[in-house]
Design an enzyme around this catalytic site. Structure first.
Site, short mmCIF file in Angstrom:
data_model
loop_
_atom_site.label_atom_id
_atom_site.label_comp_id
_atom_site.label_asym_id
_atom_site.label_seq_id
_atom_site.Cartn_x
_atom_site.Cartn_y
_atom_site.Cartn_z
CB ALA A 68 31.91 30.46 107.80
N GLY A 107 28.81 34.35 105.93
CA GLY A 107 28.07 33.30 105.25
C GLY A 107 26.58 33.34 105.56
CD GLU A 110 29.10 34.69 101.22
OE1 GLU A 110 29.62 34.81 100.10
OE2 GLU A 110 29.62 34.04 102.14
CD GLU A 130 32.45 37.19 104.62
OE1 GLU A 130 31.54 36.37 104.50
OE2 GLU A 130 32.27 38.44 104.54
#
Length: 706
Positions: A68, A107, A110, A130
């Site tokens: 991210a 992310g 993900e 994270e």
């Protein structure tokens, strides 16, 4: 291949009915709002396009998707959210394949988990880190990863934050195939074509059966909860990760996603998230020193180390581990053999733990050379002095280095306190002299204070930063003063601890309170670990110039006078029975403290743990602000990084300057003024704090002012 559409951050190209969607957002393809929107639009367009049979997701440059965009955290969310993008990918009725090279982290992984198939190249790195930012995977990672690889493996990945390579990812079941070449596009296209040829159906991760063994999954979750409760040291996000995985086991997928989002937003709102992200960004910002902007580092192909004691040997190991040859200088053959023995002990311990082979040790030590003659340093590009902390000794060493070292060699001192301007002035080439203050054990501790004397050349400072990178250290630029950044501030908050000890708090209560705050050790445990004789020598050196009005607690001197120097002598503030590394409280030390209180005319009083930490932190913050005010540290974040990497400051609090902003500088200033009523000499508010409070500004506002 013919371009179908070119986006600013996401490119689309059609190749034999396969839509190649390339994330191109340098430097790491972070998932900013623009990337998210264009990625969603590309999937939706592929769904509708009759000329597209499948989608291949790849990353441009050296990574798939690095994660991210953390600069967006804490700001108003910009649509679409990453969960929405991942759900769009997974819901696509045409096969979506992620071809992973380089980093697929957070992310980025993900996104890959939401794809229907995954291929990874040999050098790929996959992870859900994270937790290191005080967060949890918030785009379906806590729901998809357990379904794909099982609860135990998923929890290990998320709670450790570690990265796995392609082969381990394949063994775990994170990816379906490991590519045979390093051409991500060719490997990805070949895999997609093979799936199309086989008419492989769309396979959604939400339907995977990694949680089918419910008893084993439940046992893994409970084991992770117990372990996290024990080891998380007050961290917020680890137990939230466990809760999210439990939701994956107990709730339908869509309900689990909603629960994950709630937990993610709780983490996002936590001060710990702000502290951990500040630490993450500050570690990168400290690399931007003024001298490194335009100056080119000098070439470092060989390093000399003067001194084979604990520090010198640790420095030598750090340099050897970086693949550089080391020449060690000692005063005689016996000392040189002892220095080599110190180095060998490090590698022998690694061999005993199975982390190194005897052959690898031999290969490393082949780069080591020892001598009792300074002439052996004649070809060294950089020499680090690590001898006794006494100015006359340092001057003698530098006189010899000045004589034997080649022109352009960098001459570095590892002094912890001494005046490097004075050391530089003692040689004919002051522009080549810099401070490299390592922290013990030097081969393990990540902090390296790069101390910049007045006459140093900019390229020497740039060389020091470049060396830090080679040694995998975190460099912090510091100006010249007694103790530089870290030890100067340490002297003040340690004095505050001494004052509290003399006033009635036991050293054991103070250590407990400091540990409860999040430090791995309290100040008196640290003193025992470092060796009481080191601080004693410094206090004696400073005695002649000490302000007679300043309070001086003599308890540590009484302990040192008995020869109790901490762990190395088996006694200090604590007793270390039979070589134990963890000490036990010592009634004799408490008797010494009682006697010193009586001698000083102090009537002891009780302290709460809360007051102990208010005083301890106020002293640390106040002196940290002075260090910034006097330009010893360029920015508050330099103080933060120094304490995160050199002094065990709890990372989730971001560092003392970040913590001060979190508490409120006005409250810190009020504490300092309250404490000054009892001791106005010690508790003098930093002009920087006074100014910032008057202006309603924060320390963080100064972090980009350098």
């Amino acid at each position: 291949m013919t371009p179908e559409q070119t986006g600013h951050a996401v490119r689309r190209e059609l190749c034999n009915r396969i839509l190649v969607v390339t994330v191109d957002n340098p430097p790491v393809n972070a998932l900013g709002a623009n990337v998210r929107r264009q990625l969603r639009d590309a999937i939706q367009a592929a769904e509708k396009d009759p000329d597209v049979d499948a989608v291949l997701l790849v990353g441009a440059g050296r990574n798939f998707i690095g994660g991210a965009d953390i600069r967006e955290f804490g700001k108003p969310p910009l649509p679409p959210s990453l969960p929405e993008v991942c759900n769009t990918i997974e819901a696509c009725r045409k096969p979506v394949v992620a071809a992973i090279h380089g980093a697929a982290l957070g992310g980025g992984l993900e996104v890959a988990l939401a794809a229907h198939f995954r291929i990874a190249l040999g050098a790929a790195r996959l992870g859900l880190p994270e937790v290191t930012l005080g967060l949890l995977p918030g785009a379906g990672g806590t729901q998809r990863a357990p379904r794909l690889v099982g609860a135990k493996a998923a929890l290990d990945l998320m709670l450790s934050g570690r990265h796995v390579g392609a082969k381990e990812a394949h063994a775990l079941g994170l990816v379906d195939l490991v590519g045979e070449t390093d051409d991500v596009l060719a490997e990805g296209l070949a895999y997609v074509q093979a799936l199309l040829d086989a008419q492989a159906p769309v396979r959604r991760t939400r339907d995977a059966d990694g949680l089918a063994d419910r008893a084993a999954s439940r046992a893994a979750i409970e084991a992770a909860r117990a372990e996290s409760s024990k080891k998380s040291h007050g961290l917020f996000s680890p137990l939230k990760i466990v809760d999210a995985v439990q939701a994956a086991l107990e709730l339908p997928f869509d309900d689990g996603l909603r629960h994950e989002r709630q937990l993610f937003l709780q983490c996002l709102d936590s001060p710990q998230r702000a502290g951990l992200i500040h630490a993450f960004l500050a570690e990168r910002e400290v690399l931007k020193a003024p001298e490194t902007r335009n100056a080119k580092p000098r070439k470092i192909a060989s390093v000399g180390v003067v001194g084979g004691g604990t520090m010198g040997a640790g420095i030598a190991v750090a340099v050897l581990d970086a693949g550089l040859p080391v020449t060690m200088i000692e005063r005689d053959d016996v000392s040189l053999a002892r220095g080599l023995a110190h180095i060998e002990k490090v590698y022998d311990n690694l061999i005993a733990k199975g982390r190194m082979t005897p052959e690898a040790k031999a290969a490393v030590l082949a780069r080591w050379n020892g001598s009792t003659s300074y002439d052996a340093l004649g070809t060294a590009d950089l020499v680090i002095e690590a001898v006794f902390e006494e100015m006359t000794v340092k001057h003698a060493v530098f006189a010899k280095l000045d004589r034997v070292c080649k022109p352009g060699a960098v001459l570095a001192t590892n002094t912890s306190y001494l005046d490097i301007d004075a050391i530089a002035a003692s040689v004919s080439r002051p522009g080549d002299v810099v401070g490299l203050h390592f922290f013990s054990p030097a081969n393990i501790m990540k902090l390296l204070e790069v101390v910049v004397p007045a006459q140093v050349s900019a390229d020497v400072v740039a060389t020091a930063f470049d060396l830090a990178k080679k040694l995998r250290k975190v460099p912090v630029r510091a100006g010249v003063c007694d103790g530089f950044i870290g030890n100067r501030v340490l002297a003040i908050y340690r004095a505050a601890a001494d004052h509290m000890m003399e006033d009635g708090a036991s050293p054991y209560q103070i250590d407990r309170a400091v540990r409860a705050f999040g430090f791995p050790m309290g100040p008196f445990q640290v003193a025992d670990l470092a060796g009481g004789d080191i601080g004693w020598a410094t206090r004696k050196r400073r005695a002649a110039t000490r302000d007679p009005q300043q309070r001086y607690v003599q308890i540590a001197d009484r302990i040192c006078e008995r020869g109790w120097f901490g762990q190395k002598t088996g006694r200090g503030y604590y007793v270390y029975a039979d070589g134990a590394r963890t000490g036990k409280p010592d009634p004799e030390v408490e008797s010494i403290i009682d006697a010193e209180r009586e001698r000083a005319g102090v009537t002891p009083r009780a302290f709460s743990d809360e007051e102990i930490m208010r005083r301890y932190m106020a002293a640390m913050i106040n002196e940290g602000a002075n260090v910034v005010h006097q330009r010893i540290a360029l920015r508050p974040l330099d103080v933060d990084v120094t304490f995160l990497y050199g002094y065990g400051f709890p990372r989730h609090r971001g560092g003392p300057m970040q913590y001060a902003d979190t508490v409120g500088l006005d409250k810190v200033l009020a504490d300092i003024r309250e404490f000054a009523q009892q001791d106005p000499v010690f508790w003098q508010p930093s002009p920087l704090i006074v100014d910032l409070v008057e202006r309603g500004a924060t320390l963080a506002s100064l972090n980009h002012a350098a």
